[in-house]
Design a protein around this motif. Structure first.
Motif, PDB file in Angstrom:
ATOM      1  N   VAL A   1      22.062  18.273  47.802  1.00  0.00           N
ATOM      2  CA  VAL A   1      23.302  17.542  48.066  1.00  0.00           C
ATOM      3  C   VAL A   1      24.321  18.551  48.586  1.00  0.00           C
ATOM      4  CG1 VAL A   1      25.158  16.144  47.069  1.00  0.00           C
ATOM      5  CG2 VAL A   1      22.812  15.901  46.210  1.00  0.00           C
ATOM      6  N   LEU A   2      24.917  18.254  49.727  1.00  0.00           N
ATOM      7  CA  LEU A   2      25.940  19.130  50.295  1.00  0.00           C
ATOM      8  C   LEU A   2      27.315  18.740  49.768  1.00  0.00           C
ATOM      9  CD1 LEU A   2      24.813  19.407  54.034  1.00  0.00           C
ATOM     10  CD2 LEU A   2      24.198  20.852  52.091  1.00  0.00           C
ATOM     11  N   ASP A   3      28.251  19.666  49.849  1.00  0.00           N
ATOM     12  CA  ASP A   3      29.601  19.383  49.356  1.00  0.00           C
ATOM     13  C   ASP A   3      30.373  18.448  50.279  1.00  0.00           C
ATOM     14  OD1 ASP A   3      30.059  21.178  51.406  1.00  0.00           O
ATOM     15  OD2 ASP A   3      30.955  22.727  50.143  1.00  0.00           O
ATOM     16  N   ARG A   4      29.959  18.380  51.565  1.00  0.00           N
ATOM     17  CA  ARG A   4      30.582  17.456  52.513  1.00  0.00           C
ATOM     18  C   ARG A   4      29.494  16.814  53.361  1.00  0.00           C
ATOM     19  NH1 ARG A   4      33.867  20.472  56.296  1.00  0.00           N
ATOM     20  NH2 ARG A   4      32.340  22.099  55.937  1.00  0.00           N
ATOM     21  N   SER A   5      29.696  15.570  53.745  1.00  0.00           N
ATOM     22  CA  SER A   5      28.755  14.870  54.621  1.00  0.00           C
ATOM     23  C   SER A   5      29.373  14.727  56.002  1.00  0.00           C
ATOM     24  CB  SER A   5      28.401  13.489  54.043  1.00  0.00           C
ATOM     25  OG  SER A   5      27.672  13.644  52.859  1.00  0.00           O
ATOM     26  N   THR A   6      29.429  15.846  56.700  1.00  0.00           N
ATOM     27  CA  THR A   6      29.986  15.840  58.051  1.00  0.00           C
ATOM     28  C   THR A   6      28.946  16.408  59.008  1.00  0.00           C
ATOM     29  OG1 THR A   6      30.904  18.078  57.880  1.00  0.00           O
ATOM     30  CG2 THR A   6      32.314  16.239  57.128  1.00  0.00           C
TER      31      THR A   6
ATOM     32  N   THR B   1      25.407  23.317  60.051  1.00  0.00           N
ATOM     33  CA  THR B   1      25.455  24.645  59.434  1.00  0.00           C
ATOM     34  C   THR B   1      24.304  24.810  58.452  1.00  0.00           C
ATOM     35  OG1 THR B   1      27.861  24.680  59.679  1.00  0.00           O
ATOM     36  CG2 THR B   1      26.894  26.231  58.110  1.00  0.00           C
ATOM     37  N   PHE B   2      24.074  23.789  57.611  1.00  0.00           N
ATOM     38  CA  PHE B   2      22.964  23.849  56.654  1.00  0.00           C
ATOM     39  C   PHE B   2      21.627  23.928  57.386  1.00  0.00           C
ATOM     40  CE2 PHE B   2      19.623  21.802  54.216  1.00  0.00           C
ATOM     41  CZ  PHE B   2      19.658  22.544  53.040  1.00  0.00           C
TER      42      PHE B   2
ATOM     43  N   ALA C   1      18.498   9.530  53.640  1.00  0.00           N
ATOM     44  CA  ALA C   1      19.523   8.627  53.125  1.00  0.00           C
ATOM     45  C   ALA C   1      19.260   8.441  51.640  1.00  0.00           C
ATOM     46  CB  ALA C   1      19.454   7.283  53.847  1.00  0.00           C
ATOM     47  N   GLY C   2      20.307   8.251  50.876  1.00  0.00           N
ATOM     48  CA  GLY C   2      20.126   8.023  49.445  1.00  0.00           C
ATOM     49  C   GLY C   2      20.888   9.034  48.622  1.00  0.00           C
ATOM     50  N   ASP C   3      20.309   9.428  47.495  1.00  0.00           N
ATOM     51  CA  ASP C   3      20.984  10.313  46.545  1.00  0.00           C
ATOM     52  C   ASP C   3      21.122  11.753  47.040  1.00  0.00           C
ATOM     53  OD1 ASP C   3      21.221   8.185  44.797  1.00  0.00           O
ATOM     54  OD2 ASP C   3      19.427   8.718  43.665  1.00  0.00           O
ATOM     55  N   PHE C   4      20.295  12.149  47.987  1.00  0.00           N
ATOM     56  CA  PHE C   4      20.329  13.511  48.508  1.00  0.00           C
ATOM     57  C   PHE C   4      20.695  13.487  49.982  1.00  0.00           C
ATOM     58  CE2 PHE C   4      17.042  13.413  45.180  1.00  0.00           C
ATOM     59  CZ  PHE C   4      17.593  14.312  44.290  1.00  0.00           C
ATOM     60  N   ASP C   5      21.135  14.634  50.475  1.00  0.00           N
ATOM     61  CA  ASP C   5      21.359  14.779  51.910  1.00  0.00           C
ATOM     62  C   ASP C   5      20.089  15.282  52.597  1.00  0.00           C
ATOM     63  OD1 ASP C   5      24.152  14.046  52.037  1.00  0.00           O
ATOM     64  OD2 ASP C   5      24.566  15.938  50.988  1.00  0.00           O
ATOM     65  N   PHE C   6      19.403  16.219  51.958  1.00  0.00           N
ATOM     66  CA  PHE C   6      18.176  16.790  52.508  1.00  0.00           C
ATOM     67  C   PHE C   6      17.103  16.834  51.436  1.00  0.00           C
ATOM     68  CE2 PHE C   6      21.486  18.461  55.223  1.00  0.00           C
ATOM     69  CZ  PHE C   6      20.928  18.383  56.484  1.00  0.00           C
TER      70      PHE C   6
ATOM     71  N   PRO D   1      24.857  27.561  52.896  1.00  0.00           N
ATOM     72  CA  PRO D   1      26.191  27.006  53.168  1.00  0.00           C
ATOM     73  C   PRO D   1      26.283  25.519  52.839  1.00  0.00           C
ATOM     74  CG  PRO D   1      25.060  27.618  55.219  1.00  0.00           C
ATOM     75  CD  PRO D   1      24.197  28.077  54.090  1.00  0.00           C
ATOM     76  N   GLY D   2      27.317  25.185  52.057  1.00  0.00           N
ATOM     77  CA  GLY D   2      27.608  23.791  51.767  1.00  0.00           C
ATOM     78  C   GLY D   2      26.824  23.182  50.625  1.00  0.00           C
ATOM     79  N   VAL D   3      25.908  23.908  49.995  1.00  0.00           N
ATOM     80  CA  VAL D   3      25.093  23.320  48.925  1.00  0.00           C
ATOM     81  C   VAL D   3      25.944  23.125  47.678  1.00  0.00           C
ATOM     82  CG1 VAL D   3      23.126  23.684  47.372  1.00  0.00           C
ATOM     83  CG2 VAL D   3      22.916  24.234  49.798  1.00  0.00           C
ATOM     84  N   ARG D   4      26.031  21.883  47.243  1.00  0.00           N
ATOM     85  CA  ARG D   4      26.751  21.558  46.018  1.00  0.00           C
ATOM     86  C   ARG D   4      25.792  21.439  44.844  1.00  0.00           C
ATOM     87  NH1 ARG D   4      29.465  16.050  46.118  1.00  0.00           N
ATOM     88  NH2 ARG D   4      27.599  15.343  45.079  1.00  0.00           N
ATOM     89  N   GLN D   5      24.612  20.858  45.111  1.00  0.00           N
ATOM     90  CA  GLN D   5      23.681  20.592  44.009  1.00  0.00           C
ATOM     91  C   GLN D   5      22.251  20.555  44.551  1.00  0.00           C
ATOM     92  OE1 GLN D   5      24.135  16.626  42.546  1.00  0.00           O
ATOM     93  NE2 GLN D   5      22.810  16.930  40.777  1.00  0.00           N
ATOM     94  N   THR D   6      21.316  20.970  43.713  1.00  0.00           N
ATOM     95  CA  THR D   6      19.898  20.799  44.037  1.00  0.00           C
ATOM     96  C   THR D   6      19.213  20.144  42.846  1.00  0.00           C
ATOM     97  OG1 THR D   6      19.208  22.953  43.161  1.00  0.00           O
ATOM     98  CG2 THR D   6      19.821  22.866  45.503  1.00  0.00           C
ATOM     99  N   ARG D   7      18.172  19.419  43.142  1.00  0.00           N
ATOM    100  CA  ARG D   7      17.335  18.838  42.091  1.00  0.00           C
ATOM    101  C   ARG D   7      15.900  19.168  42.454  1.00  0.00           C
ATOM    102  NH1 ARG D   7      18.848  13.226  40.452  1.00  0.00           N
ATOM    103  NH2 ARG D   7      20.660  14.395  39.790  1.00  0.00           N
TER     104      ARG D   7
END
Length: 162
Positions: free
Chosen positions: A82-87, A93-94, A111-116, A140-146
């Motif tokens: 999950v990135l800190d921004r969805s732009t 950059t990621f 699409a869904g709970d994760f960005d990538f 860059p931009g990583v807020r969370q990983t699962r």
């Protein structure tokens, strides 16, 4: 004619083209002679058709499938990011940074709970933990990983059904 317009106007694949693709997908080491015999065309015709399938982008590459355990990469890990921004800029950059990491086999914008979603092969859990702490979470931009450790690979890299 541009590449895009050529692709858009390319005729549909016929039965022989489809069969060539199916056979090569199962065994990319088939010789042209074996392939020609299997699809019931001459070797010259088969070679021409196969080359056209490469040229038109139907076949994007040929490579060996390596047994992960033989090269000390038996642990398969899936990672949701999950990135800190969805732009568009944060995605670009990621994506540029993730392409530089050799241990990442696949990276998909989802699409869904994760960005990538990432597919990673490592030696073991300790190896992943080190790599996660040193490289993944500092992207860059990583807020969370699962993280999901794969316990059993039921279907992996199955041939396309067409």
């Amino acid at each position: 004619m541009t590449r895009k317009s050529k692709e858009a106007s390319a005729p549909d694949l016929d039965r022989v083209d489809r069969r060539i693709l199916q056979l090569l997908q199962k065994d990319g080491r088939m010789t042209n002679a074996e392939l020609a015999a299997a699809v019931h065309v001459s070797p010259a015709t088969c070679h021409r058709r196969t080359q056209r399938l490469f040229d038109d982008g139907y076949i994007t590459g040929v490579r060996a499938q390596i047994a992960p355990e033989k090269v000390e990469r038996s642990a398969l890990v899936l990672v949701g990011v999950v990135l800190d921004r969805s732009t568009p800029e944060s995605f670009r950059t990621f994506e540029a940074a993730i392409r530089k990491l050799k241990f990442v086999l696949d990276c998909h914008l989802v699409a869904g709970d994760f960005d990538f979603f990432l597919k990673i092969r490592v030696r073991d859990m300790h190896d992943f933990n080190r790599m996660h702490g040193d490289q993944l979470i500092s992207l860059p931009g990583v807020r969370q990983t699962r993280t999901f450790f794969v316990m059993k690979e039921v279907v992996d890299n199955a041939p396309l059904d067409f």
